[in-house]
Design a protein around this motif. Structure first.
Motif, PDB file in Angstrom:
ATOM      1  N   CYS A  11      29.586  43.220  43.735  1.00 32.47           N
ATOM      2  CA  CYS A  11      30.346  43.182  44.984  1.00 32.47           C
ATOM      3  C   CYS A  11      29.472  42.831  46.184  1.00 32.47           C
ATOM      4  O   CYS A  11      29.982  42.461  47.235  1.00 32.47           O
ATOM      5  N   THR A  12      28.145  42.903  46.031  1.00 31.06           N
ATOM      6  CA  THR A  12      27.254  42.608  47.156  1.00 31.06           C
ATOM      7  C   THR A  12      26.219  41.535  46.832  1.00 31.06           C
ATOM      8  O   THR A  12      25.247  41.385  47.567  1.00 31.06           O
ATOM      9  N   TYR A  13      26.401  40.776  45.776  1.00 32.03           N
ATOM     10  CA  TYR A  13      25.432  39.748  45.394  1.00 32.03           C
ATOM     11  C   TYR A  13      25.350  38.679  46.483  1.00 32.03           C
ATOM     12  O   TYR A  13      26.353  38.102  46.881  1.00 32.03           O
ATOM     13  N   LYS A  88      35.661  35.608  44.667  1.00 31.16           N
ATOM     14  CA  LYS A  88      36.723  36.384  44.013  1.00 31.16           C
ATOM     15  C   LYS A  88      36.620  36.272  42.493  1.00 31.16           C
ATOM     16  O   LYS A  88      36.771  37.264  41.785  1.00 31.16           O
ATOM     17  N   GLU A  89      36.363  35.065  41.993  1.00 33.77           N
ATOM     18  CA  GLU A  89      36.241  34.878  40.544  1.00 33.77           C
ATOM     19  C   GLU A  89      35.077  35.649  39.954  1.00 33.77           C
ATOM     20  O   GLU A  89      35.132  36.095  38.813  1.00 33.77           O
ATOM     21  N   LYS A  90      34.009  35.812  40.702  1.00 30.61           N
ATOM     22  CA  LYS A  90      32.800  36.457  40.185  1.00 30.61           C
ATOM     23  C   LYS A  90      32.730  37.940  40.541  1.00 30.61           C
ATOM     24  O   LYS A  90      31.736  38.592  40.285  1.00 30.61           O
ATOM     25  N   GLY A  91      33.799  38.454  41.147  1.00 32.60           N
ATOM     26  CA  GLY A  91      33.852  39.885  41.438  1.00 32.60           C
ATOM     27  C   GLY A  91      33.084  40.300  42.672  1.00 32.60           C
ATOM     28  O   GLY A  91      32.780  41.468  42.852  1.00 32.60           O
ATOM     29  N   ILE A  92      32.765  39.369  43.539  1.00 32.80           N
ATOM     30  CA  ILE A  92      32.076  39.702  44.786  1.00 32.80           C
ATOM     31  C   ILE A  92      33.162  40.081  45.781  1.00 32.80           C
ATOM     32  O   ILE A  92      33.807  39.236  46.386  1.00 32.80           O
ATOM     33  N   SER A  93      33.376  41.384  45.910  1.00 36.31           N
ATOM     34  CA  SER A  93      34.533  41.863  46.663  1.00 36.31           C
ATOM     35  C   SER A  93      34.197  42.373  48.057  1.00 36.31           C
ATOM     36  O   SER A  93      35.095  42.610  48.846  1.00 36.31           O
ATOM     37  N   GLY A  94      32.929  42.535  48.362  1.00 35.48           N
ATOM     38  CA  GLY A  94      32.561  43.011  49.690  1.00 35.48           C
ATOM     39  C   GLY A  94      32.921  41.974  50.748  1.00 35.48           C
ATOM     40  O   GLY A  94      32.504  40.817  50.660  1.00 35.48           O
ATOM     41  N   HIS A  95      33.714  42.378  51.732  1.00 42.58           N
ATOM     42  CA  HIS A  95      34.172  41.429  52.746  1.00 42.58           C
ATOM     43  C   HIS A  95      33.015  40.841  53.549  1.00 42.58           C
ATOM     44  O   HIS A  95      33.020  39.653  53.872  1.00 42.58           O
ATOM     45  N   ILE A  96      32.030  41.654  53.861  1.00 43.63           N
ATOM     46  CA  ILE A  96      30.866  41.161  54.598  1.00 43.63           C
ATOM     47  C   ILE A  96      30.101  40.164  53.732  1.00 43.63           C
ATOM     48  O   ILE A  96      29.669  39.113  54.220  1.00 43.63           O
ATOM     49  N   THR A  97      29.953  40.468  52.459  1.00 42.51           N
ATOM     50  CA  THR A  97      29.240  39.570  51.555  1.00 42.51           C
ATOM     51  C   THR A  97      29.981  38.249  51.409  1.00 42.51           C
ATOM     52  O   THR A  97      29.368  37.177  51.419  1.00 42.51           O
ATOM     53  N   GLN A  98      31.305  38.304  51.296  1.00 41.45           N
ATOM     54  CA  GLN A  98      32.099  37.076  51.220  1.00 41.45           C
ATOM     55  C   GLN A  98      31.936  36.253  52.499  1.00 41.45           C
ATOM     56  O   GLN A  98      31.814  35.033  52.450  1.00 41.45           O
ATOM     57  N   ARG A 128      36.277  45.018  35.613  1.00 39.44           N
ATOM     58  CA  ARG A 128      36.722  46.021  36.577  1.00 39.44           C
ATOM     59  C   ARG A 128      37.406  45.366  37.766  1.00 39.44           C
ATOM     60  O   ARG A 128      38.453  45.799  38.209  1.00 39.44           O
ATOM     61  N   PHE A 129      36.811  44.296  38.291  1.00 38.33           N
ATOM     62  CA  PHE A 129      37.393  43.619  39.437  1.00 38.33           C
ATOM     63  C   PHE A 129      38.728  42.977  39.066  1.00 38.33           C
ATOM     64  O   PHE A 129      39.686  43.072  39.805  1.00 38.33           O
ATOM     65  N   ASN A 130      38.811  42.345  37.898  1.00 35.09           N
ATOM     66  CA  ASN A 130      40.061  41.703  37.478  1.00 35.09           C
ATOM     67  C   ASN A 130      41.174  42.726  37.271  1.00 35.09           C
ATOM     68  O   ASN A 130      42.334  42.450  37.557  1.00 35.09           O
ATOM     69  N   GLN A 131      40.843  43.932  36.791  1.00 33.94           N
ATOM     70  CA  GLN A 131      41.852  44.976  36.618  1.00 33.94           C
ATOM     71  C   GLN A 131      42.374  45.459  37.972  1.00 33.94           C
ATOM     72  O   GLN A 131      43.545  45.746  38.128  1.00 33.94           O
ATOM     73  N   LYS A 132      41.482  45.542  38.964  1.00 28.82           N
ATOM     74  CA  LYS A 132      41.898  45.995  40.303  1.00 28.82           C
ATOM     75  C   LYS A 132      42.837  45.009  40.960  1.00 28.82           C
ATOM     76  O   LYS A 132      43.700  45.375  41.726  1.00 28.82           O
ATOM     77  N   THR A 133      42.648  43.722  40.691  1.00 29.02           N
ATOM     78  CA  THR A 133      43.442  42.700  41.378  1.00 29.02           C
ATOM     79  C   THR A 133      44.765  42.417  40.692  1.00 29.02           C
ATOM     80  O   THR A 133      45.580  41.674  41.223  1.00 29.02           O
TER      81      THR A 133
END
Length: 134
Positions: A11-13, A88-98, A128-133
């Motif tokens: 999420c922060t990569y 989004k595809e790679k599970g980078i969910s942090g808004h600041i990171t995006q 985990r990210f795909n299950q959340k979405t």
């Protein structure tokens, strides 16, 4: 030394291109913008072959030169928007990171996007990210 892509939370990569690449792109796009918006202020004679070539383009091919500048920015904008999709595809969910990926890709284009494209998150994190979405 930069951390390996597998040692950072998905999420922060975030990784930057090498400094010399960022400097070259900044100088190149800055010079191109200078030639498009204020060509009369460029000291062509002091820039050697680059100045001669730029002066030739500005004086003889001004419209295609300006269109090229616009196209280069449109490409950067497209790449930056694509970086959101890749995040989004790679599970980078942090808004600041995006946002960091978007801004960095807007500025440095494919040299930034490369590090996002080669990133391979752990399978668990992606699932985990795909299950959340869903």
């Amino acid at each position: 030394m930069a951390p390996s892509s597998s040692s950072q939370e998905p999420c922060t990569y975030f990784r930057r291109p090498p400094t010399y690449v960022m400097l070259l792109i900044t100088a190149g796009m800055g010079y191109y913008g200078w030639a498009v918006f204020a060509p009369a202020t460029i000291p062509y004679d002091n820039l050697g072959p680059l100045g001669t070539f730029t002066k030739y383009l500005v004086e003889n091919h001004n419209t295609p030169f300006k269109i090229g500048y616009l196209i280069s920015w449109l490409i950067h904008i497209g790449e930056a928007l694509y970086s959101f999709k890749l995040c989004k595809e790679k599970g980078i969910s942090g808004h600041i990171t995006q946002l960091l990926w978007f801004l960095q890709t807007l500025a440095f284009g494919g040299f930034s996007l490369y590090y996002l494209k080669i990133y391979k998150p752990s399978r668990k994190a992606s699932e985990r990210f795909n299950q959340k979405t869903k």
